[in-house]
Motif scaffolding. Sequence first.
Motif, PDB file in Angstrom:
ATOM      1  N   MET A 116       0.822  -1.202   0.000  1.00 59.49           N
ATOM      2  CA  MET A 116       0.000   0.000   0.000  1.00 59.49           C
ATOM      3  C   MET A 116       0.864   1.264   0.000  1.00 59.49           C
ATOM      4  O   MET A 116       1.828   1.368   0.758  1.00 59.49           O
ATOM      5  N   HIS A 117       0.533   2.219  -0.875  1.00 63.43           N
ATOM      6  CA  HIS A 117       1.200   3.514  -0.845  1.00 63.43           C
ATOM      7  C   HIS A 117       0.913   4.196   0.488  1.00 63.43           C
ATOM      8  O   HIS A 117      -0.197   4.088   1.030  1.00 63.43           O
ATOM      9  N   CYS A 118       1.877   4.920   1.014  1.00 60.76           N
ATOM     10  CA  CYS A 118       1.709   5.546   2.327  1.00 60.76           C
ATOM     11  C   CYS A 118       0.596   6.595   2.332  1.00 60.76           C
ATOM     12  O   CYS A 118      -0.102   6.757   3.339  1.00 60.76           O
ATOM     13  N   HIS A 119       0.410   7.293   1.209  1.00 58.54           N
ATOM     14  CA  HIS A 119      -0.664   8.290   1.202  1.00 58.54           C
ATOM     15  C   HIS A 119      -2.036   7.619   1.192  1.00 58.54           C
ATOM     16  O   HIS A 119      -3.010   8.184   1.696  1.00 58.54           O
ATOM     17  N   TRP A 120      -2.119   6.387   0.669  1.00 60.11           N
ATOM     18  CA  TRP A 120      -3.374   5.645   0.742  1.00 60.11           C
ATOM     19  C   TRP A 120      -3.612   5.160   2.167  1.00 60.11           C
ATOM     20  O   TRP A 120      -4.762   5.109   2.637  1.00 60.11           O
ATOM     21  N   LEU A 121      -2.559   4.795   2.859  1.00 64.37           N
ATOM     22  CA  LEU A 121      -2.690   4.430   4.268  1.00 64.37           C
ATOM     23  C   LEU A 121      -3.243   5.612   5.058  1.00 64.37           C
ATOM     24  O   LEU A 121      -4.156   5.460   5.885  1.00 64.37           O
ATOM     25  N   MET A 122      -2.704   6.786   4.788  1.00 62.85           N
ATOM     26  CA  MET A 122      -3.177   7.979   5.479  1.00 62.85           C
ATOM     27  C   MET A 122      -4.642   8.267   5.153  1.00 62.85           C
ATOM     28  O   MET A 122      -5.415   8.677   6.019  1.00 62.85           O
ATOM     29  N   ARG A 123      -5.047   8.021   3.906  1.00 58.78           N
ATOM     30  CA  ARG A 123      -6.450   8.200   3.530  1.00 58.78           C
ATOM     31  C   ARG A 123      -7.337   7.266   4.346  1.00 58.78           C
ATOM     32  O   ARG A 123      -8.422   7.647   4.792  1.00 58.78           O
ATOM     33  N   ARG A 124      -6.879   6.043   4.535  1.00 56.93           N
ATOM     34  CA  ARG A 124      -7.662   5.085   5.316  1.00 56.93           C
ATOM     35  C   ARG A 124      -7.803   5.543   6.765  1.00 56.93           C
ATOM     36  O   ARG A 124      -8.860   5.381   7.379  1.00 56.93           O
ATOM     37  N   LEU A 125      -6.744   6.097   7.323  1.00 58.98           N
ATOM     38  CA  LEU A 125      -6.799   6.608   8.688  1.00 58.98           C
ATOM     39  C   LEU A 125      -7.830   7.730   8.792  1.00 58.98           C
ATOM     40  O   LEU A 125      -8.664   7.748   9.716  1.00 58.98           O
ATOM     41  N   GLN A 126      -7.787   8.653   7.847  1.00 66.22           N
ATOM     42  CA  GLN A 126      -8.719   9.780   7.880  1.00 66.22           C
ATOM     43  C   GLN A 126     -10.159   9.322   7.684  1.00 66.22           C
ATOM     44  O   GLN A 126     -11.089   9.827   8.327  1.00 66.22           O
ATOM     45  N   GLU A 127     -10.384   8.353   6.793  1.00 60.42           N
ATOM     46  CA  GLU A 127     -11.736   7.868   6.551  1.00 60.42           C
ATOM     47  C   GLU A 127     -12.287   7.135   7.780  1.00 60.42           C
ATOM     48  O   GLU A 127     -13.473   7.241   8.104  1.00 60.42           O
ATOM     49  N   ALA A 128     -11.417   6.400   8.462  1.00 57.14           N
ATOM     50  CA  ALA A 128     -11.852   5.713   9.684  1.00 57.14           C
ATOM     51  C   ALA A 128     -12.243   6.723  10.754  1.00 57.14           C
ATOM     52  O   ALA A 128     -13.255   6.552  11.452  1.00 57.14           O
ATOM     53  N   ALA A 129     -11.456   7.777  10.878  1.00 55.42           N
ATOM     54  CA  ALA A 129     -11.766   8.831  11.848  1.00 55.42           C
ATOM     55  C   ALA A 129     -13.096   9.491  11.518  1.00 55.42           C
ATOM     56  O   ALA A 129     -13.928   9.732  12.406  1.00 55.42           O
ATOM     57  N   THR A 130     -13.318   9.766  10.234  1.00 56.45           N
ATOM     58  CA  THR A 130     -14.563  10.403   9.794  1.00 56.45           C
ATOM     59  C   THR A 130     -15.768   9.510  10.065  1.00 56.45           C
ATOM     60  O   THR A 130     -16.804   9.962  10.565  1.00 56.45           O
ATOM     61  N   THR A 131     -15.629   8.218   9.748  1.00 58.47           N
ATOM     62  CA  THR A 131     -16.722   7.271   9.953  1.00 58.47           C
ATOM     63  C   THR A 131     -17.089   7.150  11.432  1.00 58.47           C
ATOM     64  O   THR A 131     -18.266   7.137  11.802  1.00 58.47           O
ATOM     65  N   HIS A 132     -16.071   7.061  12.286  1.00 60.89           N
ATOM     66  CA  HIS A 132     -16.325   6.951  13.721  1.00 60.89           C
ATOM     67  C   HIS A 132     -16.992   8.210  14.264  1.00 60.89           C
ATOM     68  O   HIS A 132     -17.961   8.139  15.036  1.00 60.89           O
ATOM     69  N   ALA A 133     -16.487   9.374  13.861  1.00 60.40           N
ATOM     70  CA  ALA A 133     -17.060  10.640  14.323  1.00 60.40           C
ATOM     71  C   ALA A 133     -18.509  10.786  13.863  1.00 60.40           C
ATOM     72  O   ALA A 133     -19.377  11.215  14.632  1.00 60.40           O
ATOM     73  N   ASP A 134     -18.785  10.411  12.607  1.00 65.24           N
ATOM     74  CA  ASP A 134     -20.159  10.474  12.093  1.00 65.24           C
ATOM     75  C   ASP A 134     -21.084   9.571  12.910  1.00 65.24           C
ATOM     76  O   ASP A 134     -22.206   9.955  13.263  1.00 65.24           O
ATOM     77  N   ARG A 135     -20.618   8.372  13.188  1.00 65.15           N
ATOM     78  CA  ARG A 135     -21.437   7.396  13.916  1.00 65.15           C
ATOM     79  C   ARG A 135     -21.782   7.845  15.329  1.00 65.15           C
ATOM     80  O   ARG A 135     -22.903   7.626  15.812  1.00 65.15           O
ATOM     81  N   GLU A 136     -20.835   8.524  15.976  1.00 64.49           N
ATOM     82  CA  GLU A 136     -21.038   8.887  17.370  1.00 64.49           C
ATOM     83  C   GLU A 136     -21.501  10.321  17.589  1.00 64.49           C
ATOM     84  O   GLU A 136     -21.559  10.803  18.714  1.00 64.49           O
TER      85      GLU A 136
END
Length: 241
Positions: A23-43
Amino acid sequence: MGKETLLISSTVPAYETGPDNKMHCHWLMRRLQEAATTHADREGFGVAQMAKLGCFWVLTSMRIEIDSLPEREKLFSLTTWSRGAKRLRAFRDFSGCNEKGKEIIRASTEWMVLDHKSRKPINVDDHINLIAKDKSVFPDTVKRLRPGKPEQEIHSLSVPYSSLDASGHVNNTEYLRWGLDALRGQGLVQNDITSIRIAFISEVFEGNSIKLMNCEQKHKGFELIGLNETENRTAFALEVQ
């Protein structure tokens, strides 16, 4: 898992990986940001909810430690949780595991909440309940990266439209992509990366002229800063080991 934790598991697609099938490192970072967004939206403290309060989240700092990068067509599981807030700063950690359940990625992030009108930071605790978990992926305190002393220009670019996100400014992951691409010419090999620290300092917009400057090395690894020549200010700082 409780409300304080979010787990996302999925197979790594080909478009997130390079010739080495990692995995490209910038794609890893995208996954981190998307996980944060999903969790924040849910809660209840995501983008839409914050907009109703007249404010929005900004990522200000990130540290990633890498044992190995996720592999193409293999399962990658990412867990994230909030570590709460301290006045103007909020903290969130991540743990990523491979298909065997072994932790291969650890990351910690720092966020701020800005007022829509003034663009100034506001006290996080006054607005939201972050449902914090008292667990950190790093034993030491994560310190914000300070821009180093620039030595020479290694790359320049005019910001394209494709680098913009829904907010109309450059997405944070683009800074990492630009930086790592530029450092390849300085001898950086992605599979050798064990640590990434990046600080986001100012917004960048379409058409801005960006100059990437190699910095004086204080230790083993690479360091650069991104200068926004259009606005005459530093956009970000990056350290890679």
